[in-house]
Design a protein around this motif. Structure first.
Motif, PDB file in Angstrom:
ATOM      1  N   SER A  47       0.823  -1.215   0.000  1.00 39.01           N
ATOM      2  CA  SER A  47       0.000   0.000   0.000  1.00 39.01           C
ATOM      3  C   SER A  47       0.854   1.261   0.000  1.00 39.01           C
ATOM      4  O   SER A  47       0.534   2.233  -0.683  1.00 39.01           O
ATOM      5  N   ALA A  50       2.216   1.774  -3.498  1.00 37.21           N
ATOM      6  CA  ALA A  50       1.161   2.255  -4.391  1.00 37.21           C
ATOM      7  C   ALA A  50       0.924   3.748  -4.184  1.00 37.21           C
ATOM      8  O   ALA A  50       0.776   4.509  -5.159  1.00 37.21           O
ATOM      9  N   LEU A  51       0.892   4.184  -2.938  1.00 38.15           N
ATOM     10  CA  LEU A  51       0.685   5.610  -2.660  1.00 38.15           C
ATOM     11  C   LEU A  51       1.878   6.456  -3.120  1.00 38.15           C
ATOM     12  O   LEU A  51       1.697   7.578  -3.622  1.00 38.15           O
ATOM     13  N   ARG A  54       1.587   6.716  -6.887  1.00 37.23           N
ATOM     14  CA  ARG A  54       0.523   7.665  -7.242  1.00 37.23           C
ATOM     15  C   ARG A  54       0.978   9.103  -7.047  1.00 37.23           C
ATOM     16  O   ARG A  54       0.701   9.975  -7.870  1.00 37.23           O
ATOM     17  N   GLY A  55       1.710   9.351  -5.960  1.00 40.87           N
ATOM     18  CA  GLY A  55       2.223  10.697  -5.702  1.00 40.87           C
ATOM     19  C   GLY A  55       3.223  11.139  -6.748  1.00 40.87           C
ATOM     20  O   GLY A  55       3.195  12.289  -7.208  1.00 40.87           O
ATOM     21  N   TYR A  57       3.386  10.043  -9.848  1.00 41.06           N
ATOM     22  CA  TYR A  57       2.629  10.250 -11.084  1.00 41.06           C
ATOM     23  C   TYR A  57       1.917  11.605 -11.062  1.00 41.06           C
ATOM     24  O   TYR A  57       1.955  12.361 -12.042  1.00 41.06           O
ATOM     25  N   ASN A  58       1.261  11.911  -9.946  1.00 37.55           N
ATOM     26  CA  ASN A  58       0.553  13.187  -9.838  1.00 37.55           C
ATOM     27  C   ASN A  58       1.506  14.374  -9.916  1.00 37.55           C
ATOM     28  O   ASN A  58       1.196  15.392 -10.537  1.00 37.55           O
TER      29      ASN A  58
END
Length: 67
Positions: A47, A50-51, A54-55, A57-58
């Motif tokens: 997890s 994954a976070l 995502r960070g 990518y953003n």
């Protein structure tokens, strides 16, 4: 004055013999040790990765800015 033992001597000897003759790692000898020693850390790792992904990518696409 002496207190009675929590577990009988025979049961204690049985548990000691069981844990001494099991050929696994020490931290995986118990009944639920696979959950606490493997599954929970693995879930936290997955997890968090994954976070982090995502960070990244953003941030690289400029998504999710507050102002």
């Amino acid at each position: 004055m002496t207190e009675p033992p929590f577990v009988s001597r025979e049961r204690l000897l049985k548990h000691q013999q069981y844990f001494q003759h099991v050929h696994k790692h020490t931290y995986l000898k118990g009944r639920f040790d696979k959950i606490t020693s493997v599954a929970i850390p693995l879930a936290l790792t997955v997890s968090s990765l994954a976070l982090i992904g995502r960070g990244i990518y953003n941030m690289s696409h400029g998504i999710g800015k507050k102002a």
